[in-house]
Enzyme design. Sequence first.
Site, PDB file in Angstrom:
ATOM      1  N   CYS A  95       0.798  -1.232   0.000  1.00  0.00           N
ATOM      2  CA  CYS A  95       0.000   0.000   0.000  1.00  0.00           C
ATOM      3  C   CYS A  95       0.835   1.290   0.000  1.00  0.00           C
ATOM      4  O   CYS A  95       1.325   1.689  -1.036  1.00  0.00           O
ATOM      5  CB  CYS A  95      -0.989  -0.055   1.161  1.00  0.00           C
ATOM      6  N   HIS A 196      -3.651  -5.587   2.606  1.00  0.00           N
ATOM      7  CA  HIS A 196      -3.232  -5.783   3.992  1.00  0.00           C
ATOM      8  C   HIS A 196      -3.823  -7.112   4.447  1.00  0.00           C
ATOM      9  O   HIS A 196      -4.400  -7.844   3.667  1.00  0.00           O
ATOM     10  CB  HIS A 196      -3.784  -4.657   4.873  1.00  0.00           C
TER      11      HIS A 196
HETATM   12  N1  GLN Z   1      -2.257   6.735   2.751  1.00  0.00           N
HETATM   13  C1  GLN Z   1      -2.367   5.970   1.542  1.00  0.00           C
HETATM   14  C2  GLN Z   1      -3.746   6.028   0.940  1.00  0.00           C
HETATM   15  O1  GLN Z   1      -4.701   6.359   1.605  1.00  0.00           O
HETATM   16  C3  GLN Z   1      -1.931   4.552   1.800  1.00  0.00           C
HETATM   17  C4  GLN Z   1      -2.870   3.817   2.716  1.00  0.00           C
HETATM   18  C5  GLN Z   1      -2.389   2.451   3.143  1.00  0.00           C
HETATM   19  O2  GLN Z   1      -1.188   2.191   3.250  1.00  0.00           O
HETATM   20  N2  GLN Z   1      -3.346   1.594   3.465  1.00  0.00           N
HETATM   21  O3  GLN Z   1      -3.906   5.747  -0.216  1.00  0.00           O
END
Ligand code: GLN
Length: 247
Positions: A95, A196
Site C-alpha cells: 500500500c 493488507h
Molecule cells: N495513505 C495511503 C492512501 O490512503 C496509503 C494507505 C495504506 O497504506 N493503506 O492511499
Amino acid sequence: MNKIKILHMYADMLDLYGDSGNMEIIAYRCKMRGIECEIDKYSIDSEQPDFSSYDLIYIGGGADLEQQHISEDLVKCRNGIEAAYKNGTFLFLICGGYQLMGKHYRDADGVDIPGLGLFDYYTIAEPNRKKRCIGNVVIRTEFTGKTVDIVGFENHGGQTNGVKTPLGEVLYGHGNCTKSSHEGYFEKNVIATYMHGPCLSKNPEVSDYIIGYCLNRKIDTAIELTPLDDKLENDCRQVMIERLLKK
Ligand code: GLN
C-alpha cells in the site's frame, strides 16, 4: 545452511493492519524448513545500510501523515534501494510502500509526496475522503505458471495509474483504482500490492514465491521448497473466497 537476509523498513511508522506480520510469516515459513532468516530494521535516522546486501526489502503501508513523515528519509535511500533492486534484491511493498516506489503520491490534502521513481506508475488520492477504496479484495494471479487467487483487505484513497505489469486481475474489490480491473504491481523481483491482512497470512503461495526467489537468486540449481501443512491458511482463504465470490 541456507539463509535469507531481510531489511524491514519503517516498521515503526508503516504498519497498518499488522503489516509487520508479513515478516513474521516469512520467518516462520523459513524456520519450518531449516532456512535461516535474519531480519534487520531500518527507520528514520538509522545508519544507511548496504541495501544490496539484502535478499528482500520490505515496506508496509500507512496513513498519509506517516508517509509524509518518512518521505524525506526515504528519498535519501533512493540510490541504495535502486541499486539493490537492479542487483536482484526482492522488493515486497504494501500500500503506502507500494505508492512511494512509483513517481509520486499526491495525498488527500493535495500534498505531493515524492516517490523513488523506480517504476512508472503514480498515485493521486481521491480528494473526497468518503470515497476511499475500503473492503475485502480477491485477485487472480500466476506464479511460475500456476494460477493463484489471493485474498486481502484494502483501505486506500490513492488511485494508482500507469501500472504496466499488475500483480493480478481483480475478482472482488477495487484494486489499483476505484472499481479497477487490476491490482498491484509485479515483476520477477517485485510484488507491490494494496492488500493488507497481513497479506501473507492467507496466501502461502505469495510467501513461498518470495522465499523461493530469495533462496535461489544466487545459485544455479534451484532448491525446491519443502511443502508445509497449509490447511488452516487455505481454509481461511476459501471461507473468504466463498463469502465474496459465490453469493
Ligand atoms: N495513505 C495511503 C492512501 O490512503 C496509503 C494507505 C495504506 O497504506 N493503506 O492511499
